[in-house]
Design an enzyme around this catalytic site. Structure first.
Site, mmCIF file in Angstrom:
data_model
loop_
_atom_site.group_PDB
_atom_site.id
_atom_site.type_symbol
_atom_site.label_atom_id
_atom_site.label_comp_id
_atom_site.label_asym_id
_atom_site.label_seq_id
_atom_site.Cartn_x
_atom_site.Cartn_y
_atom_site.Cartn_z
ATOM 1 N N ASP A 13 -15.784 -23.274 -45.547
ATOM 2 C CA ASP A 13 -17.029 -22.809 -44.923
ATOM 3 C C ASP A 13 -17.385 -23.580 -43.653
ATOM 4 O O ASP A 13 -18.547 -23.772 -43.326
ATOM 5 C CB ASP A 13 -18.204 -22.896 -45.924
ATOM 6 C CG ASP A 13 -17.926 -22.093 -47.169
ATOM 7 O OD1 ASP A 13 -17.274 -21.043 -47.068
ATOM 8 O OD2 ASP A 13 -18.364 -22.520 -48.261
ATOM 9 N N LYS A 16 -14.579 -21.004 -39.959
ATOM 10 C CA LYS A 16 -13.252 -20.491 -39.561
ATOM 11 C C LYS A 16 -13.339 -19.049 -39.064
ATOM 12 O O LYS A 16 -12.724 -18.688 -38.062
ATOM 13 C CB LYS A 16 -12.277 -20.560 -40.753
ATOM 14 C CG LYS A 16 -12.017 -21.978 -41.245
ATOM 15 C CD LYS A 16 -11.146 -22.001 -42.470
ATOM 16 C CE LYS A 16 -11.810 -21.412 -43.708
ATOM 17 N NZ LYS A 16 -12.964 -22.185 -44.220
ATOM 18 N N GLY A 40 -14.789 -16.500 -47.871
ATOM 19 C CA GLY A 40 -15.889 -15.715 -47.320
ATOM 20 C C GLY A 40 -16.058 -16.135 -45.877
ATOM 21 O O GLY A 40 -16.495 -17.249 -45.599
ATOM 22 N N HIS A 41 -15.638 -15.284 -44.962
ATOM 23 C CA HIS A 41 -15.649 -15.623 -43.543
ATOM 24 C C HIS A 41 -16.675 -14.743 -42.835
ATOM 25 O O HIS A 41 -16.607 -13.518 -42.898
ATOM 26 C CB HIS A 41 -14.253 -15.447 -42.940
ATOM 27 C CG HIS A 41 -13.241 -16.391 -43.521
ATOM 28 N ND1 HIS A 41 -11.926 -16.413 -43.146
ATOM 29 C CD2 HIS A 41 -13.374 -17.363 -44.465
ATOM 30 C CE1 HIS A 41 -11.288 -17.362 -43.837
ATOM 31 N NE2 HIS A 41 -12.150 -17.936 -44.641
ATOM 32 N N GLN A 224 -10.326 -21.532 -47.148
ATOM 33 C CA GLN A 224 -10.712 -22.790 -47.806
ATOM 34 C C GLN A 224 -10.602 -23.950 -46.803
ATOM 35 O O GLN A 224 -10.742 -23.733 -45.615
ATOM 36 C CB GLN A 224 -9.867 -23.054 -49.064
ATOM 37 C CG GLN A 224 -10.153 -22.100 -50.222
ATOM 38 C CD GLN A 224 -9.487 -20.742 -50.093
ATOM 39 O OE1 GLN A 224 -8.288 -20.660 -49.908
ATOM 40 N NE2 GLN A 224 -10.249 -19.665 -50.176
HETATM 41 P P1 GDP Z 1 -15.758 -19.962 -43.102
HETATM 42 O O1 GDP Z 1 -15.551 -19.740 -44.553
HETATM 43 O O2 GDP Z 1 -15.115 -21.206 -42.613
HETATM 44 O O3 GDP Z 1 -15.380 -18.771 -42.257
HETATM 45 O O4 GDP Z 1 -17.322 -20.190 -42.911
HETATM 46 P P2 GDP Z 1 -18.506 -19.298 -43.565
HETATM 47 O O5 GDP Z 1 -18.606 -18.032 -42.817
HETATM 48 O O6 GDP Z 1 -18.349 -19.235 -45.049
HETATM 49 O O7 GDP Z 1 -19.738 -20.252 -43.331
HETATM 50 C C1 GDP Z 1 -20.108 -20.671 -42.055
HETATM 51 C C2 GDP Z 1 -21.544 -20.203 -41.793
HETATM 52 O O8 GDP Z 1 -22.033 -20.843 -40.652
HETATM 53 C C3 GDP Z 1 -21.634 -18.712 -41.515
HETATM 54 O O9 GDP Z 1 -22.867 -18.243 -41.961
HETATM 55 C C4 GDP Z 1 -21.564 -18.654 -39.985
HETATM 56 O O10 GDP Z 1 -22.200 -17.504 -39.450
HETATM 57 C C5 GDP Z 1 -22.315 -19.902 -39.614
HETATM 58 N N1 GDP Z 1 -21.885 -20.563 -38.380
HETATM 59 C C6 GDP Z 1 -20.648 -20.668 -37.839
HETATM 60 N N2 GDP Z 1 -20.676 -21.424 -36.735
HETATM 61 C C7 GDP Z 1 -21.964 -21.833 -36.589
HETATM 62 C C8 GDP Z 1 -22.633 -22.683 -35.654
HETATM 63 O O11 GDP Z 1 -22.041 -23.239 -34.737
HETATM 64 N N3 GDP Z 1 -23.972 -22.862 -35.849
HETATM 65 C C9 GDP Z 1 -24.664 -22.297 -36.872
HETATM 66 N N4 GDP Z 1 -25.952 -22.546 -36.987
HETATM 67 N N5 GDP Z 1 -24.049 -21.503 -37.768
HETATM 68 C C10 GDP Z 1 -22.724 -21.281 -37.634
HETATM 69 P P1 IMO Z 2 -13.677 -20.210 -47.263
HETATM 70 O O1 IMO Z 2 -12.379 -19.599 -46.788
HETATM 71 C C1 IMO Z 2 -15.613 -23.045 -49.918
HETATM 72 C C2 IMO Z 2 -13.850 -23.592 -53.876
HETATM 73 C C3 IMO Z 2 -14.634 -23.113 -55.080
HETATM 74 C C4 IMO Z 2 -14.175 -24.124 -56.104
HETATM 75 C C5 IMO Z 2 -12.704 -24.315 -55.755
HETATM 76 C C6 IMO Z 2 -11.740 -23.495 -56.600
HETATM 77 O O2 IMO Z 2 -14.843 -19.316 -47.181
HETATM 78 O O3 IMO Z 2 -13.872 -21.535 -46.625
HETATM 79 P P2 IMO Z 2 -11.073 -20.927 -56.580
HETATM 80 O O4 IMO Z 2 -11.904 -19.707 -56.830
HETATM 81 O O5 IMO Z 2 -10.402 -20.938 -55.255
HETATM 82 O O6 IMO Z 2 -10.117 -21.224 -57.702
HETATM 83 O O7 IMO Z 2 -12.142 -22.131 -56.598
HETATM 84 O O8 IMO Z 2 -12.583 -23.953 -54.395
HETATM 85 N N1 IMO Z 2 -13.617 -22.559 -52.835
HETATM 86 C C7 IMO Z 2 -14.236 -22.539 -51.655
HETATM 87 N N2 IMO Z 2 -15.212 -23.334 -51.164
HETATM 88 N N3 IMO Z 2 -15.085 -22.090 -49.145
HETATM 89 C C8 IMO Z 2 -14.087 -21.306 -49.613
HETATM 90 O O9 IMO Z 2 -13.427 -20.420 -48.843
HETATM 91 C C9 IMO Z 2 -13.644 -21.489 -50.939
HETATM 92 N N4 IMO Z 2 -12.715 -20.888 -51.715
HETATM 93 C C10 IMO Z 2 -12.698 -21.561 -52.868
HETATM 94 O O10 IMO Z 2 -16.021 -23.184 -54.851
HETATM 95 O O11 IMO Z 2 -14.821 -25.352 -55.886
HETATM 96 MG MG MG Z 3 -16.648 -19.312 -46.273
#
Ligand code: GDP
Ligand code: IMO
Ligand code: MG
Length: 430
Positions: A13, A16, A40-41, A224
């Site tokens: 998170d 990416k 979850g991207h 991840q």
């Molecule tokens: P990922 O799993 O690495 O793709 O990240 P996620 O999408 O799960 O979580 C990142 C969150 O931060 C999302 O809600 C993005 O919209 C938000 N985000 C990404 N870059 C920035 C940033 O530079 N500033 C802020 N405030 N939010 C960001």
């Molecule tokens: P993105 O791509 C954050 C964590 C779960 C748990 C562990 C194992 O959005 O960054 P799993 O279901 O993979 O066997 O769970 O990994 N986890 C993540 N945490 N971002 C993710 O993906 C994750 N995918 C799995 O919360 O701790």
């Molecule tokens: Mg994510």
């Protein structure tokens, strides 16, 4: 032509999705190479939010090829639901812009069952998985009993695969007090889903090779983060795949030489969702403020993410183990308005100062963060699109991060919006 791998350098998170979407403007092919719909991207484009789990983040741009590589574990029903959802948002997904490697193992309902049965049975010792069946599906891949995408094309092969798979799962389920698998139902479900998945399937390795020979740019999208890596993460509180850059090669069918630049995505503070060690975790107002300002709730499960100050020890370590060439520092704007900021610069373990995270679980539980305090800034960095717009203290923070992790900042992100991004060094030009 440079090919770039984007990987998370913390616990996932990091942003990416945003970075892959932004970089994909200049890429031709975007490849997922590990993980599954546990990811979850989030992409925000002109205020419109797209949440992707299995589809590569390049899918929203027209004229790009998105590839789901063999290193992924694929839940066909979940993929079809995601395709439908994103199509409703105006993004067409067809065999022209989505290719699935035919040697990709499937996640079946029995995998999700097992994931959830085990987590429930573990009680307090649970891992805190996303409950999507990721771990059990990878176990079956390594156990040589997966149903793979190509198997969907032939009923007899499916029968043979199910013989082996169900012999294993029924024995396991018996031990866990669960009903045996309804084989006829599973077979019918697979035969029903097959014609909806197979049009996307093909030998992805050949297509990637062809693109590479034609000088096309390939962008690999990790899921991840490095601290969830099955080898280098906080085991057993990890996911079941290698989340680091090396996986891009085996998870797609390209050699390691295909990767020219590894971009580690790093949040300007630290978060983690699920159980497991987190040395710099905060339980105070600062932690709560980071969570609120950063909207730190999981994209997939909606769980609240645990928060802490930036931990440079961890990121220095993951930049090394993952061969990171440069980082994209995200969510700098979340730090706006803090009077003081802390950075974890080392740990104390039994009275000694150490500069890495030890492997032993008992030691990981005992390390205490040693912090350095930096002045914050009262101005806003949110939405900044050039280095010149950043307050002096924010620049100092970024420079200190670089110094501590021993890796340069190539990109800065200042909001969820696609274009609120500052390019320092172009990863494609490296
Ligand atoms: P990922 O799993 O690495 O793709 O990240 P996620 O999408 O799960 O979580 C990142 C969150 O931060 C999302 O809600 C993005 O919209 C938000 N985000 C990404 N870059 C920035 C940033 O530079 N500033 C802020 N405030 N939010 C960001
Ligand atoms: P993105 O791509 C954050 C964590 C779960 C748990 C562990 C194992 O959005 O960054 P799993 O279901 O993979 O066997 O769970 O990994 N986890 C993540 N945490 N971002 C993710 O993906 C994750 N995918 C799995 O919360 O701790
Ligand atoms: Mg994510």
């Amino acid at each position: 032509m440079a090919n770039v791998v984007v990987v998370g350098a913390q616990w996932g998170d990091e942003g990416k999705g945003k970075l892959v979407d932004w970089l994909s403007e200049r890429a031709d092919v975007i490849v997922r190479f590990q993980g599954g719909h546990n990811a979850g991207h989030t992409l925000v484009i002109d205020g419109k939010v797209y949440k992707l789990s299995l589809l590569p983040s390049g899918i929203v741009r027209s004229g790009k090829l998105s590839v789901i590589g063999n290193g992924v574990v694929l839940d066909p029903w979940s993929l079809l639901a995601e395709i439908e959802k994103i199509s409703d948002q105006g993004v067409p997904v067809t065999p022209d812009n989505l290719l699935i490697a035919e040697n990709t193992p499937l996640i079946l309902p029995l995998h999700q069952d097992l994931d959830q049965i085990r987590e429930t049975a573990a009680g307090k010792a649970k891992i805190g998985t996303t409950g999507r069946g990721i771990g059990p599906a990878y176990e079956d891949k390594v156990g040589r009993r997966s149903v793979r995408v190509a198997d969907l094309a032939d009923r007899d092969t499916l029968q043979t695969r199910l013989d082996r798979l169900l012999a294993h799962h029924d024995a396991l389920r018996k031990g866990l007090g669960a009903e045996p698998i309804d084989r006829a139902k599973l077979m019918a479900e697979l035969l029903e889903v097959a014609p909806r998945i197979l049009p996307y399937a093909g030998p992805a390795w050949r297509v990637l090779d062809k693109n590479r020979r034609q000088g096309k740019r390939i962008l690999f999208e990790g899921a991840q983060g490095a601290l969830l890596d099955i080898d280098f993460g906080t085991y057993p509180y990890v996911t079941s795949s290698n989340t680091q850059s090396g996986m891009a090669a085996t998870g797609s069918g390209m050699g390691p030489g295909a990767v020219d630049f590894v971009l580690g995505i790093v949040k300007a503070y630290t978060t983690r969702v699920g159980e497991g060690p987190f040395p710099a975790e905060l339980f105070d107002d600062d932690g709560q403020r980071l969570g609120e300002r950063g909207h730190e709730f999981g994209t997939v499960t909606g769980r609240q993410r645990r928060c802490g100050w930036f931990d440079s020890v961890l990121v220095r370590q993951t930049c090394t183990t993952g061969g990171v060439n440069g980082i994209a520092l995200t969510k700098l704007d979340v730090l706006d308005g803090f009077e003081e900021l802390k950075i974890c610069v080392a740990y104390e373990l039994d009275g000694k100062r150490i500069d890495y995270l030890p492997t032993a679980a008992s030691q990981q539980a005992r390390v205490k963060p040693i912090y350095e305090t930096l002045p914050g800034w009262s101005e806003t960095t949110a939405g900044a699109r050039s280095w010149g717009e950043l307050p002096a203290q924010a620049i100092k923070y970024v420079r200190r991060v670089e110094e501590l992790i021993g890796c340069p900042v190539a990109i800065l992100s200042t909001s969820p919006e696609r274009d609120d991004t500052i390019l320092v060094t172009d990863p494609f030009a490296a």
